[in-house]
Design a protein around this motif. Structure first.
Motif, PDB file in Angstrom:
ATOM      1  N   LEU A 133       0.630  -1.310   0.054  1.00 36.29           N
ATOM      2  CA  LEU A 133      -0.278   0.113  -0.135  1.00 36.29           C
ATOM      3  C   LEU A 133       0.703   1.356   0.270  1.00 36.29           C
ATOM      4  CD1 LEU A 133      -2.975  -1.062   3.037  1.00 36.29           C
ATOM      5  CD2 LEU A 133      -3.467  -0.268  -0.277  1.00 36.29           C
ATOM      6  N   ALA A 134       1.966   1.172   0.209  1.00 38.24           N
ATOM      7  CA  ALA A 134       2.788   2.390   0.967  1.00 38.24           C
ATOM      8  C   ALA A 134       3.886   2.571  -0.636  1.00 38.24           C
ATOM      9  CB  ALA A 134       4.214   1.979   1.538  1.00 38.24           C
ATOM     10  N   GLN A 135       3.546   1.822  -1.348  1.00 39.84           N
ATOM     11  CA  GLN A 135       4.413   1.906  -2.737  1.00 39.84           C
ATOM     12  C   GLN A 135       3.416   2.280  -4.201  1.00 39.84           C
ATOM     13  OE1 GLN A 135       6.523  -2.044  -3.585  1.00 39.84           O
ATOM     14  NE2 GLN A 135       8.184  -1.522  -2.072  1.00 39.84           N
ATOM     15  N   HIS A 136       1.875   1.173  -3.719  1.00 38.65           N
ATOM     16  CA  HIS A 136       0.721   2.048  -5.135  1.00 38.65           C
ATOM     17  C   HIS A 136      -0.117   2.018  -4.190  1.00 38.65           C
ATOM     18  CE1 HIS A 136       3.504  -0.130  -7.738  1.00 38.65           C
ATOM     19  NE2 HIS A 136       3.491  -1.280  -6.150  1.00 38.65           N
ATOM     20  N   GLU A 137      -1.425   3.192  -4.524  1.00 40.38           N
ATOM     21  CA  GLU A 137      -2.001   4.036  -4.082  1.00 40.38           C
ATOM     22  C   GLU A 137      -3.437   3.153  -4.852  1.00 40.38           C
ATOM     23  OE1 GLU A 137      -1.597   7.714  -4.056  1.00 40.38           O
ATOM     24  OE2 GLU A 137       0.111   7.840  -2.727  1.00 40.38           O
ATOM     25  N   ALA A 138      -3.243   2.533  -6.235  1.00 41.08           N
ATOM     26  CA  ALA A 138      -4.441   1.859  -6.318  1.00 41.08           C
ATOM     27  C   ALA A 138      -4.831   0.776  -5.625  1.00 41.08           C
ATOM     28  CB  ALA A 138      -3.959   1.587  -7.652  1.00 41.08           C
ATOM     29  N   PHE A 139      -4.395  -0.252  -4.931  1.00 39.81           N
ATOM     30  CA  PHE A 139      -5.065  -1.198  -4.043  1.00 39.81           C
ATOM     31  C   PHE A 139      -6.317  -0.291  -3.025  1.00 39.81           C
ATOM     32  CE2 PHE A 139      -1.351  -3.021  -5.315  1.00 39.81           C
ATOM     33  CZ  PHE A 139      -1.490  -3.626  -6.150  1.00 39.81           C
ATOM     34  N   ASP A 140      -6.817  -1.056  -2.496  1.00 38.97           N
ATOM     35  CA  ASP A 140      -8.188  -1.243  -1.349  1.00 38.97           C
ATOM     36  C   ASP A 140      -7.578  -1.682  -0.228  1.00 38.97           C
ATOM     37  OD1 ASP A 140     -10.103  -0.150   0.091  1.00 38.97           O
ATOM     38  OD2 ASP A 140     -11.374  -1.727  -0.483  1.00 38.97           O
ATOM     39  N   ARG A 141      -7.122  -1.473   0.705  1.00 42.60           N
ATOM     40  CA  ARG A 141      -6.543  -2.354   2.237  1.00 42.60           C
ATOM     41  C   ARG A 141      -7.467  -3.093   2.056  1.00 42.60           C
ATOM     42  NH1 ARG A 141      -3.177  -0.706   5.570  1.00 42.60           N
ATOM     43  NH2 ARG A 141      -3.404   1.665   5.254  1.00 42.60           N
ATOM     44  N   GLN A 142      -8.539  -2.478   2.389  1.00 39.14           N
ATOM     45  CA  GLN A 142     -10.051  -4.290   3.041  1.00 39.14           C
ATOM     46  C   GLN A 142     -10.294  -5.665   1.619  1.00 39.14           C
ATOM     47  OE1 GLN A 142     -13.544  -2.059   3.805  1.00 39.14           O
ATOM     48  NE2 GLN A 142     -14.520  -3.564   4.357  1.00 39.14           N
ATOM     49  N   LYS A 143     -10.046  -4.841   0.599  1.00 39.58           N
ATOM     50  CA  LYS A 143     -10.212  -5.827  -0.878  1.00 39.58           C
ATOM     51  C   LYS A 143      -8.981  -6.491  -0.517  1.00 39.58           C
ATOM     52  CE  LYS A 143     -11.682  -7.131  -4.850  1.00 39.58           C
ATOM     53  NZ  LYS A 143     -12.732  -6.706  -6.144  1.00 39.58           N
ATOM     54  N   LEU A 144      -8.300  -6.105  -0.529  1.00 43.11           N
ATOM     55  CA  LEU A 144      -6.860  -6.937  -0.261  1.00 43.11           C
ATOM     56  C   LEU A 144      -6.999  -7.819   0.820  1.00 43.11           C
ATOM     57  CD1 LEU A 144      -4.075  -7.065  -1.807  1.00 43.11           C
ATOM     58  CD2 LEU A 144      -3.247  -5.213  -0.969  1.00 43.11           C
ATOM     59  N   ARG A 145      -6.964  -7.587   1.971  1.00 46.77           N
ATOM     60  CA  ARG A 145      -7.203  -8.407   3.069  1.00 46.77           C
ATOM     61  C   ARG A 145      -8.032  -9.314   2.767  1.00 46.77           C
ATOM     62  NH1 ARG A 145      -3.297  -7.129   7.288  1.00 46.77           N
ATOM     63  NH2 ARG A 145      -2.965  -4.186   7.349  1.00 46.77           N
ATOM     64  N   HIS A 164      -7.592 -17.568  -5.272  1.00 47.39           N
ATOM     65  CA  HIS A 164      -6.165 -17.701  -4.821  1.00 47.39           C
ATOM     66  C   HIS A 164      -6.195 -16.385  -6.360  1.00 47.39           C
ATOM     67  CE1 HIS A 164      -2.629 -18.495  -3.840  1.00 47.39           C
ATOM     68  NE2 HIS A 164      -2.317 -19.091  -5.014  1.00 47.39           N
ATOM     69  N   LYS A 165      -6.737 -17.441  -7.629  1.00 46.77           N
ATOM     70  CA  LYS A 165      -6.472 -17.149  -9.065  1.00 46.77           C
ATOM     71  C   LYS A 165      -7.464 -14.686  -8.849  1.00 46.77           C
ATOM     72  CE  LYS A 165      -7.527 -20.574 -11.503  1.00 46.77           C
ATOM     73  NZ  LYS A 165      -8.654 -21.952 -11.800  1.00 46.77           N
ATOM     74  N   GLU A 166      -8.190 -15.149  -8.005  1.00 42.34           N
ATOM     75  CA  GLU A 166      -8.980 -12.829  -7.661  1.00 42.34           C
ATOM     76  C   GLU A 166      -7.817 -12.622  -7.204  1.00 42.34           C
ATOM     77  OE1 GLU A 166     -13.101 -13.683  -5.597  1.00 42.34           O
ATOM     78  OE2 GLU A 166     -13.619 -15.060  -6.890  1.00 42.34           O
ATOM     79  N   LEU A 167      -7.124 -12.959  -6.618  1.00 40.67           N
ATOM     80  CA  LEU A 167      -5.953 -12.252  -5.764  1.00 40.67           C
ATOM     81  C   LEU A 167      -4.821 -11.495  -6.872  1.00 40.67           C
ATOM     82  CD1 LEU A 167      -4.782 -10.884  -3.489  1.00 40.67           C
ATOM     83  CD2 LEU A 167      -3.811 -13.206  -2.766  1.00 40.67           C
ATOM     84  N   PHE A 168      -5.037 -12.824  -7.399  1.00 49.63           N
ATOM     85  CA  PHE A 168      -3.509 -12.252  -8.356  1.00 49.63           C
ATOM     86  C   PHE A 168      -4.161 -11.854  -9.479  1.00 49.63           C
ATOM     87  CE2 PHE A 168      -2.196 -13.346 -12.779  1.00 49.63           C
ATOM     88  CZ  PHE A 168      -0.247 -13.746 -12.089  1.00 49.63           C
ATOM     89  N   LYS A 169      -5.280 -11.762  -9.675  1.00 51.73           N
ATOM     90  CA  LYS A 169      -6.248 -10.382 -11.039  1.00 51.73           C
ATOM     91  C   LYS A 169      -6.048  -9.605 -10.132  1.00 51.73           C
ATOM     92  CE  LYS A 169      -8.842 -13.969 -13.129  1.00 51.73           C
ATOM     93  NZ  LYS A 169     -10.025 -14.597 -13.851  1.00 51.73           N
ATOM     94  N   TYR A 170      -6.579  -9.316  -9.250  1.00 52.54           N
ATOM     95  CA  TYR A 170      -6.292  -8.390  -8.183  1.00 52.54           C
ATOM     96  C   TYR A 170      -4.719  -7.182  -8.572  1.00 52.54           C
ATOM     97  CZ  TYR A 170      -7.771  -4.851  -4.819  1.00 52.54           C
ATOM     98  OH  TYR A 170      -7.727  -3.289  -4.686  1.00 52.54           O
ATOM     99  N   LEU A 171      -3.940  -8.292  -8.120  1.00 56.61           N
ATOM    100  CA  LEU A 171      -2.931  -7.372  -8.163  1.00 56.61           C
ATOM    101  C   LEU A 171      -1.940  -7.128  -9.399  1.00 56.61           C
ATOM    102  CD1 LEU A 171      -1.280 -10.037  -5.600  1.00 56.61           C
ATOM    103  CD2 LEU A 171      -1.557  -7.948  -4.942  1.00 56.61           C
ATOM    104  N   ARG A 172      -2.673  -7.826  -9.971  1.00 54.20           N
ATOM    105  CA  ARG A 172      -1.659  -7.569 -11.562  1.00 54.20           C
ATOM    106  C   ARG A 172      -3.334  -6.235 -12.224  1.00 54.20           C
ATOM    107  NH1 ARG A 172      -2.401 -11.917 -16.833  1.00 54.20           N
ATOM    108  NH2 ARG A 172      -0.321 -11.817 -16.793  1.00 54.20           N
ATOM    109  N   ALA A 173      -3.688  -5.966 -12.081  1.00 53.50           N
ATOM    110  CA  ALA A 173      -4.881  -4.913 -12.329  1.00 53.50           C
ATOM    111  C   ALA A 173      -3.894  -3.616 -11.525  1.00 53.50           C
ATOM    112  CB  ALA A 173      -5.924  -4.695 -11.970  1.00 53.50           C
ATOM    113  N   GLY A 174      -4.531  -3.743 -10.449  1.00 55.10           N
ATOM    114  CA  GLY A 174      -3.528  -2.947  -9.012  1.00 55.10           C
ATOM    115  C   GLY A 174      -1.780  -2.375  -9.436  1.00 55.10           C
ATOM    116  N   LEU A 175      -1.121  -2.954 -10.151  1.00 55.59           N
ATOM    117  CA  LEU A 175       0.503  -3.052 -10.670  1.00 55.59           C
ATOM    118  C   LEU A 175       0.367  -2.615 -11.738  1.00 55.59           C
ATOM    119  CD1 LEU A 175       1.980  -6.535  -9.481  1.00 55.59           C
ATOM    120  CD2 LEU A 175       2.361  -3.941  -8.391  1.00 55.59           C
ATOM    121  N   ALA A 176      -0.639  -2.663 -13.011  1.00 61.54           N
ATOM    122  CA  ALA A 176      -1.160  -2.407 -14.480  1.00 61.54           C
ATOM    123  C   ALA A 176      -1.173  -0.428 -14.207  1.00 61.54           C
ATOM    124  CB  ALA A 176      -1.469  -2.798 -15.400  1.00 61.54           C
ATOM    125  N   GLU A 177      -1.608   0.444 -13.115  1.00 61.91           N
ATOM    126  CA  GLU A 177      -2.282   1.102 -13.152  1.00 61.91           C
ATOM    127  C   GLU A 177      -1.016   2.184 -12.747  1.00 61.91           C
ATOM    128  OE1 GLU A 177      -5.283   0.907 -10.348  1.00 61.91           O
ATOM    129  OE2 GLU A 177      -6.575   0.943 -12.028  1.00 61.91           O
TER     130      GLU A 177
END
Length: 177
Positions: A133-145, A164-177
């Motif tokens: 969260l410190a490195q990327h502001e695109a993520f939602d803390r609650q959804k990630l946890r 597990h797959k949803e977490l991967f997709k969420y990380l991919r989408a957040g890092l792409a932004e």
């Protein structure tokens, strides 16, 4: 006394011609064109679409996929592609080919980075979530946890889970932004 080889009789008509291509040079160019054609044949249809080839060359490359390899027809078709390639400038094709292949390597590297990040998040969720969260502001803390918690529960039951797959997709989408 005359020196052998000094006479004007030994000069060839192509000695002063800049456009002259020797047989060796022509064969080398033909082999290079055929090798480039073989690199194009190894690509998938979607990768070929990204290169933007001439329609005749594109059709010939696609036709090669329907011919059984290591046959005489396949060899002749490769020679035909080499012949077509001689009519085109190689540099733009090579540049586009390298871009397509490098993009795939970058995607593979990106997938590996995301998988390592996901593994770290699942092993040590509290510290890794804060770092992420410190490195990327695109993520939602609650959804990630929530995704991490669900993944850990489902991973206890089996090796691969939906969350597990949803977490991967969420990380991919957040890092792409």
């Amino acid at each position: 006394m005359k020196i052998v080889g000094d006479s004007d009789h030994f000069h060839q008509p192509y000695d002063n011609d800049d456009d002259y291509v020797s047989r060796t040079e022509f064969k080398k160019e033909s082999e290079d064109a055929q090798e480039l054609g073989m690199r194009l044949i190894a690509l998938s249809k979607s990768q070929l679409d990204k290169i933007g080839l001439d329609e005749f060359l594109y059709d010939a490359v696609l036709k090669t996929k329907s011919i059984k390899p290591k046959t005489e027809a396949y060899r002749r078709h490769l020679q035909y592609i080499g012949k077509l390639m001689r009519g085109f400038e190689h540099e733009p094709i090579i540049t586009a080919l390298n871009n397509v292949l490098n993009k795939n390597n970058n995607e593979t590297a990106q997938v590996q980075i995301i998988e390592k990040l996901r593994a770290r998040l699942l092993e040590n969720p509290n510290e890794e979530v804060e770092t992420l969260l410190a490195q990327h502001e695109a993520f939602d803390r609650q959804k990630l946890r929530q995704l991490i918690r669900q993944s850990n529960k489902e991973l206890a039951k089996g090796p691969e889970s939906k969350s597990h797959k949803e977490l991967f997709k969420y990380l991919r989408a957040g890092l792409a932004e």
